[in-house]
Design a protein around this motif. Structure first.
Motif, short mmCIF file in Angstrom:
data_model
loop_
_atom_site.label_atom_id
_atom_site.label_comp_id
_atom_site.label_asym_id
_atom_site.label_seq_id
_atom_site.Cartn_x
_atom_site.Cartn_y
_atom_site.Cartn_z
N ASP A 69 89.85 38.34 12.65
CA ASP A 69 89.09 39.40 13.26
C ASP A 69 89.05 39.24 14.83
O ASP A 69 89.16 39.92 15.57
CB ASP A 69 87.42 39.38 12.75
N ALA A 70 88.66 37.92 15.33
CA ALA A 70 88.81 37.77 16.66
C ALA A 70 90.15 37.90 17.31
O ALA A 70 90.25 38.34 18.36
CB ALA A 70 88.30 36.06 17.07
N GLU A 71 91.31 37.42 16.50
CA GLU A 71 92.49 37.61 17.13
C GLU A 71 92.98 39.13 17.23
O GLU A 71 93.66 39.46 18.04
CB GLU A 71 93.56 36.80 16.34
N ALA A 72 92.30 39.87 16.09
CA ALA A 72 92.70 41.26 16.32
C ALA A 72 91.84 42.08 17.03
O ALA A 72 91.97 43.49 17.35
CB ALA A 72 92.50 41.88 15.00
N GLY A 73 90.91 41.65 17.89
CA GLY A 73 89.82 42.46 18.56
C GLY A 73 88.76 42.96 17.99
O GLY A 73 88.10 43.91 18.61
N ARG A 74 88.63 42.58 16.75
CA ARG A 74 87.51 43.28 15.95
C ARG A 74 86.31 42.48 16.12
O ARG A 74 86.23 41.32 16.56
CB ARG A 74 87.68 43.42 14.58
N PRO A 75 85.06 43.28 15.99
CA PRO A 75 83.83 42.44 15.96
C PRO A 75 83.57 41.10 15.14
O PRO A 75 84.30 41.38 13.99
CB PRO A 75 82.66 43.58 15.38
N ILE A 76 83.09 40.34 15.42
CA ILE A 76 83.12 38.98 14.64
C ILE A 76 81.84 39.06 13.74
O ILE A 76 80.85 39.35 14.17
CB ILE A 76 83.44 37.79 15.02
N GLU A 77 81.66 38.16 12.87
CA GLU A 77 80.61 38.13 11.96
C GLU A 77 79.67 36.68 12.41
O GLU A 77 79.13 36.20 11.57
CB GLU A 77 80.75 37.69 10.22
N LEU A 78 79.40 36.62 13.76
CA LEU A 78 79.01 35.41 14.26
C LEU A 78 77.39 35.47 13.89
O LEU A 78 76.92 34.32 13.62
CB LEU A 78 79.12 35.38 15.83
N ASP A 79 76.85 36.55 13.96
CA ASP A 79 75.36 36.34 13.46
C ASP A 79 74.99 36.11 12.07
O ASP A 79 74.32 35.54 11.60
CB ASP A 79 74.74 37.75 14.06
N ALA A 80 75.89 36.88 11.28
CA ALA A 80 75.77 36.59 9.78
C ALA A 80 76.08 35.37 9.35
O ALA A 80 75.35 34.83 8.26
CB ALA A 80 76.82 37.75 9.17
N ILE A 81 76.98 34.47 10.08
CA ILE A 81 77.31 33.40 9.50
C ILE A 81 76.65 32.41 10.57
O ILE A 81 75.78 31.49 10.03
CB ILE A 81 78.89 33.06 9.72
N GLY A 82 76.94 32.30 11.55
CA GLY A 82 76.27 31.17 12.57
C GLY A 82 74.94 31.63 12.87
O GLY A 82 74.14 30.38 12.86
N GLY A 83 74.40 32.80 13.18
CA GLY A 83 73.06 32.98 13.25
C GLY A 83 72.31 32.82 12.26
O GLY A 83 71.43 32.19 12.39
N ALA A 84 72.67 33.07 11.08
CA ALA A 84 71.74 32.82 9.92
C ALA A 84 71.96 31.35 9.45
O ALA A 84 70.65 30.92 8.98
CB ALA A 84 72.52 33.40 8.66
N LEU A 85 72.71 30.60 9.86
CA LEU A 85 72.60 29.03 9.62
C LEU A 85 71.48 28.63 10.63
O LEU A 85 70.99 27.62 10.30
CB LEU A 85 74.13 28.43 10.06
N LEU A 86 71.62 29.05 11.87
CA LEU A 86 70.79 28.47 12.80
C LEU A 86 69.23 28.97 12.45
O LEU A 86 68.36 28.06 12.48
CB LEU A 86 70.97 29.01 14.36
N ARG A 87 69.07 30.18 11.79
CA ARG A 87 67.52 30.43 11.70
C ARG A 87 67.04 29.76 10.27
O ARG A 87 66.15 29.29 10.45
CB ARG A 87 67.75 32.00 11.29
N ALA A 88 68.05 29.43 9.21
CA ALA A 88 67.65 28.64 8.21
C ALA A 88 67.49 27.22 8.42
O ALA A 88 66.47 26.64 8.21
CB ALA A 88 68.80 28.58 7.03
N ALA A 89 68.13 26.71 9.28
CA ALA A 89 67.95 25.41 9.93
C ALA A 89 66.52 25.18 10.71
O ALA A 89 65.59 24.46 10.53
CB ALA A 89 68.99 25.04 11.05
N GLU A 90 66.13 26.22 11.65
CA GLU A 90 64.84 26.25 12.20
C GLU A 90 63.68 26.52 11.49
O GLU A 90 62.84 25.66 11.41
CB GLU A 90 64.93 27.58 13.08
N ARG A 91 64.05 27.27 10.38
CA ARG A 91 62.83 27.54 9.10
C ARG A 91 62.71 26.20 8.65
O ARG A 91 61.31 25.88 8.10
CB ARG A 91 63.31 28.50 8.15
N HIS A 92 63.75 25.44 8.17
CA HIS A 92 63.37 24.12 7.50
C HIS A 92 63.39 22.92 8.27
O HIS A 92 63.46 21.85 7.84
CB HIS A 92 64.55 24.13 6.52
N GLY A 93 63.47 23.00 9.54
CA GLY A 93 63.22 21.92 10.29
C GLY A 93 64.53 20.99 10.42
O GLY A 93 64.42 19.72 10.43
N VAL A 94 65.67 21.38 10.24
CA VAL A 94 66.83 20.59 10.29
C VAL A 94 67.68 20.56 11.39
O VAL A 94 67.79 21.93 11.88
CB VAL A 94 67.83 21.31 8.81
#
Length: 309
Positions: A265-290
């Protein structure tokens, strides 16, 4: 006659929201197996699908064309709605599936990356309809109605945590008859995080450095190992039996030229799922103190990079 034969021959009406690489492949296989398939897309794509069908070029299934119905909106009840859009397009795409049209027993089965979308769908359609699933496949839409399936496998894990198992069994039989390998798992979190634990390191690293997996395994090995360990730790905190060593072994077994869908998607200039993947990972980590310092840095750097574009 076996029950699976009865289920298969009875046929399902399946709506596919987003007939791209994943949705288009599943739509084509289900239609070829004799099920009624309604693809939901924009007017131009729907017109192409109605007139030309879906053309598939597949390492596993060969080359074939499947006839499907297509519309811009679901206008009648379906047995199953497969939600196969990118997370970045989810909110807008769901307007094509009005809740009032769904039957009481309609199954809504999302096959999206990430772990947070089931809550969105349950709020919209009700918990008793939503059966989150994950898919492992490499399949790309190269043009409207044209799908290239490059992986020798199509594997789906369905979850039965909040829906009636009998309804899910009909879909399981239909997918298996169409040539898809299916498992039904009891634990939704385990299923979603099993994929997330593999996907997040691949997506973040290949997109950040703009190189395929082979170069990540060699030039960025230290980061790969650290990120796999961080993601596995978050997965375990969320209730999944994620194993960093097993994930690394899978990466080492994949073809060196493998790219993530986020990277494509990045190579094609399309929006990337950064929040759905990276953002969700960070939010889960914060909830569980990881602690996830490598993931946090990569998400930050990718965010900066795309803000500058």
């Amino acid at each position: 006659m076996a029950r699976d034969d009865q289920d298969h021959r009875a046929g399902l009406t399946v709506a596919v929201l987003g007939p791209g690489g994943v949705g288009g492949l599943l739509a084509a296989r289900l239609a070829r197996a004799g099920h009624r398939v309604i693809c939901l897309a924009g007017e131009e794509s729907a017109r192409t699908l109605r007139t030309q069908g879906i053309r598939v070029r597949s390492e596993r299934y060969g080359a074939f064309t499947a006839r499907v119905e297509a519309d811009t909106e679901l206008r009648e009840p379906a047995d199953v709605v497969l939600v196969t859009v990118k997370h970045t397009a989810l909110d807008a795409a769901l307007e094509r599936v009005p809740e009032r049209v769904l039957g009481q027993d309609t199954l809504v089965v999302p096959l999206l990356n990430g772990v947070e979308h089931p809550a969105v769908l349950r709020a919209r359609y009700g918990a008793a309809r939503v059966a989150p699933a994950v898919i492992r496949v490499e399949s790309t839409r190269v043009a409207p109605g044209v799908i290239e399936h490059d992986s020798p496998f199509v594997e789906v894990d369905l979850t039965a945590e909040s829906v009636a198992r009998g309804r899910l069994d009909r879909l399981t039989g239909a997918l298996e008859w169409s040539g898809v390998r299916v498992r039904v798992l009891d634990g939704e979190a385990a299923a979603l995080w099993a994929k997330m634990a593999f996907l997040a390191p691949l997506a973040l690293l290949t997109t950040r450095y703009g190189v395929p997996l082979g170069e990540i395994r060699t030039r960025h090995r230290e980061e790969l190992v650290a990120l796999v360990e961080e993601t596995a730790a978050v997965g375990r905190a969320c209730g999944a039996a994620t194993d960093a060593a097993a994930a690394l072994a899978r990466y080492d077994a994949f073809p060196a030229q493998t790219k993530s869908s986020m990277q494509r998607d990045a190579e094609a200039g399309r929006p990337i799922e950064l929040d759905a993947i990276g953002g969700a990972l960070l939010r889960a980590a914060e909830r569980h103190g990881v602690a996830v310092p490598v993931a946090a840095r990569l998400v930050r750097e990718l965010g900066w990079s795309f803000l500058e574009c």
